[in-house]
Design a protein around this motif. Structure first.
Motif, mmCIF file in Angstrom:
data_model
loop_
_atom_site.group_PDB
_atom_site.id
_atom_site.type_symbol
_atom_site.label_atom_id
_atom_site.label_comp_id
_atom_site.label_asym_id
_atom_site.label_seq_id
_atom_site.Cartn_x
_atom_site.Cartn_y
_atom_site.Cartn_z
ATOM 1 N N ALA A 247 29.072 42.740 18.360
ATOM 2 C CA ALA A 247 29.783 42.880 19.634
ATOM 3 C C ALA A 247 30.662 44.128 19.621
ATOM 4 C CB ALA A 247 30.614 41.633 19.919
ATOM 5 N N TYR A 248 31.348 44.380 18.501
ATOM 6 C CA TYR A 248 32.159 45.599 18.390
ATOM 7 C C TYR A 248 31.276 46.846 18.436
ATOM 8 C CZ TYR A 248 36.637 43.408 17.364
ATOM 9 O OH TYR A 248 37.808 42.704 17.441
ATOM 10 N N VAL A 249 30.161 46.832 17.724
ATOM 11 C CA VAL A 249 29.251 47.974 17.735
ATOM 12 C C VAL A 249 28.768 48.252 19.158
ATOM 13 C CG1 VAL A 249 26.960 48.767 16.999
ATOM 14 C CG2 VAL A 249 28.520 47.742 15.337
ATOM 15 N N ASP A 250 28.419 47.198 19.875
ATOM 16 C CA ASP A 250 27.963 47.349 21.258
ATOM 17 C C ASP A 250 29.028 47.966 22.147
ATOM 18 O OD1 ASP A 250 25.593 46.190 20.405
ATOM 19 O OD2 ASP A 250 26.022 44.229 21.317
ATOM 20 N N VAL A 251 30.263 47.523 21.986
ATOM 21 C CA VAL A 251 31.357 48.072 22.790
ATOM 22 C C VAL A 251 31.561 49.549 22.463
ATOM 23 C CG1 VAL A 251 33.869 48.029 23.124
ATOM 24 C CG2 VAL A 251 32.572 45.897 23.174
ATOM 25 N N TYR A 252 31.583 49.890 21.186
ATOM 26 C CA TYR A 252 31.778 51.285 20.791
ATOM 27 C C TYR A 252 30.649 52.179 21.281
ATOM 28 C CZ TYR A 252 35.519 49.570 17.791
ATOM 29 O OH TYR A 252 36.656 48.978 17.299
ATOM 30 N N ARG A 253 29.423 51.676 21.227
ATOM 31 C CA ARG A 253 28.283 52.470 21.739
ATOM 32 C C ARG A 253 28.418 52.690 23.235
ATOM 33 N NH1 ARG A 253 23.685 49.757 18.058
ATOM 34 N NH2 ARG A 253 23.862 51.218 16.338
ATOM 35 N N GLU A 254 28.836 51.651 23.937
ATOM 36 C CA GLU A 254 29.000 51.770 25.389
ATOM 37 C C GLU A 254 30.117 52.761 25.722
ATOM 38 O OE1 GLU A 254 30.439 48.911 29.007
ATOM 39 O OE2 GLU A 254 29.107 48.027 27.498
ATOM 40 N N LEU A 255 31.198 52.724 24.970
ATOM 41 C CA LEU A 255 32.297 53.656 25.209
ATOM 42 C C LEU A 255 31.898 55.094 24.876
ATOM 43 C CD1 LEU A 255 35.283 51.585 23.790
ATOM 44 C CD2 LEU A 255 34.837 52.141 26.186
ATOM 45 N N ALA A 256 31.091 55.251 23.857
ATOM 46 C CA ALA A 256 30.668 56.591 23.446
ATOM 47 C C ALA A 256 29.659 57.205 24.400
ATOM 48 C CB ALA A 256 30.089 56.536 22.039
ATOM 49 N N ALA A 257 28.958 56.367 25.142
ATOM 50 C CA ALA A 257 27.885 56.853 26.029
ATOM 51 C C ALA A 257 28.413 57.536 27.268
ATOM 52 C CB ALA A 257 26.977 55.701 26.452
#
Length: 90
Positions: free
Chosen positions: A80-90
């Motif tokens: 879930a954290y990885v998903d959030v960070y990827r979304e923020l980085a995109a």
């Protein structure tokens, strides 16, 4: 007075500690037990909830540990954290 999803509650449950908490944020959903969710700013309610739990803490310990490990597995939380960070980085 306010909290989103209190990690300390999840950690205590994972350690097999019987818990009582005030009904802020996700506490009621996490505990899924109104007997242990005290009203905010209600000392008498908190005392009653604590008395109930302290009378027989084992009643909740195994159930809480199972609930937290099933509902909040480490791999799922990390993803879930990885998903959030990827979304923020995109």
């Amino acid at each position: 007075r306010q909290e989103a999803s209190p990690n300390v509650l999840l950690e205590a449950m994972a350690c097999g500690t019987a818990v009582v908490a005030t009904g802020v944020g996700d506490v009621a959903r996490i505990l899924d037990d109104p007997q242990r969710v005290a009203a905010l700013d209600d000392a008498a309610d908190m005392q009653a909830k604590l008395s109930l739990v302290l009378a027989d803490p084992r009643q909740w310990q195994a159930r809480d540990r199972q609930r937290v490990t099933a509902e909040y597995p480490l791999q799922g939380c990390m993803q879930a954290y990885v998903d959030v960070y990827r979304e923020l980085a995109a």
